[in-house]
Write an enzyme that holds these catalytic residues in place. Structure first.
Site, PDB file in Angstrom:
ATOM      1  N   SER A  61       0.813  -1.213   0.000  1.00 20.34           N
ATOM      2  CA  SER A  61       0.000   0.000   0.000  1.00 20.34           C
ATOM      3  C   SER A  61       0.847   1.262   0.000  1.00 20.34           C
ATOM      4  O   SER A  61       2.021   1.258   0.397  1.00 20.34           O
ATOM      5  CB  SER A  61      -0.922   0.023   1.221  1.00 20.34           C
ATOM      6  OG  SER A  61      -1.645  -1.173   1.327  1.00 20.34           O
ATOM      7  N   GLN A  62       0.190   2.347  -0.393  1.00 23.61           N
ATOM      8  CA  GLN A  62       0.785   3.684  -0.398  1.00 23.61           C
ATOM      9  C   GLN A  62       1.125   4.084   1.050  1.00 23.61           C
ATOM     10  O   GLN A  62       0.300   3.858   1.948  1.00 23.61           O
ATOM     11  CB  GLN A  62      -0.347   4.571  -0.897  1.00 23.61           C
ATOM     12  CG  GLN A  62      -0.006   5.843  -1.516  1.00 23.61           C
ATOM     13  CD  GLN A  62      -1.315   6.594  -1.800  1.00 23.61           C
ATOM     14  OE1 GLN A  62      -2.405   6.025  -1.800  1.00 23.61           O
ATOM     15  NE2 GLN A  62      -1.190   7.872  -2.007  1.00 23.61           N
TER      16      GLN A  62
END
Ligand code: SAH
Length: 211
Positions: A61-62
């Site tokens: 994920s970011q």
């Protein structure tokens, strides 16, 4: 300053500018070397605020989303946390610095094995791994103080909510693919309070396991 340290400091400054203020979360993000969780060819991008592909068609994920979900969990050092979707192990590593123990589940065995080896080599010792279907949760270790789901599902699993302590918090991306939102669920004596945080994009939560 080395290139990586410089990029890391810039990312932390960016996260702060986006409203991630809690020092213990920012310092966990500083401590965990994200470059160790991304494919070698993408190491140059490890400190950009982007999700990146990992094995098995999945993603890490970011950083902003990792920080935002971590913040929404309101963790303390005594908590035992269940994570559904180990992936690279990055979110689990962040959580490991903020709570007592992380229980993390992954349905793709090679990803789980890699994440386990990665965390061992980083000397993270309070994460327990399980290869299995997150829809079933982890009944033997329940109830949990906190639950984080890092894959999208159309509706929240009742089984997972039932494995949360009363007063506990669950954070998950929920909704139809492409329109999911981060939801924060607080379990109460007689049910659950649900609030919506922000729109997000996640890989789907799939049923069953794969080798
Ligand atoms: N938290 C991860 C992000 C992983 S992406 C990180 O920090 O890198 C989501 C992961 O959820 C994928 O690895 C996918 O295989 C896994 N997943 C999807 N459905 C699942 C299920 N039913 N049970 C367990 N894991 C699941």
């Amino acid at each position: 300053m080395s290139d990586i340290l410089h990029k890391k400091a810039k990312l932390v400054m960016f996260l702060r500018s986006q409203g991630i203020m809690r020092p213990h979360i920012l310092s966990a993000l500083e401590r965990v070397p994200r470059e160790a969780f991304v494919p070698r060819a993408l190491v140059a991008h490890a400190y950009e605020n982007v999700s990146l592909p990992i094995a098995g068609g999945q993603t890490i994920s970011q950083p902003f989303i990792v920080a935002r979900m971590t913040e929404a969990l309101e963790i303390n050092k005594r908590h035992r946390i269940l994570e559904i979707g180990t992936g690279s192990g990055y979110q689990a590593a962040i959580l490991s610095h903020l709570c007592r123990r992380v229980y993390t589940m992954e349905r793709l065995r090679p990803l789980m094995v890699d994440a386990e080896n990665r965390l061992r080599s980083l000397q993270v010792s309070n994460v327990t791994f399980r290869y299995g279907d997150g829809y079933k949760g982890w009944p033997e270790a329940a109830p949990f103080d906190r639950i984080i789901v890092t894959c999208q599902s159309e509706r929240l699993s009742d089984i997972l909510v039932s494995q949360l302590k009363v007063g506990g918090i669950l954070v998950a991306p929920v909704g139809v693919t492409g329109h999911e939102e981060l939801i924060v669920v607080k379990r109460t004596e007689d049910g659950a309070d649900v609030k919506t945080l922000m729109p997000v994009r996640f890989v789907p939560m799939l049923k069953g396991t794969e080798q």
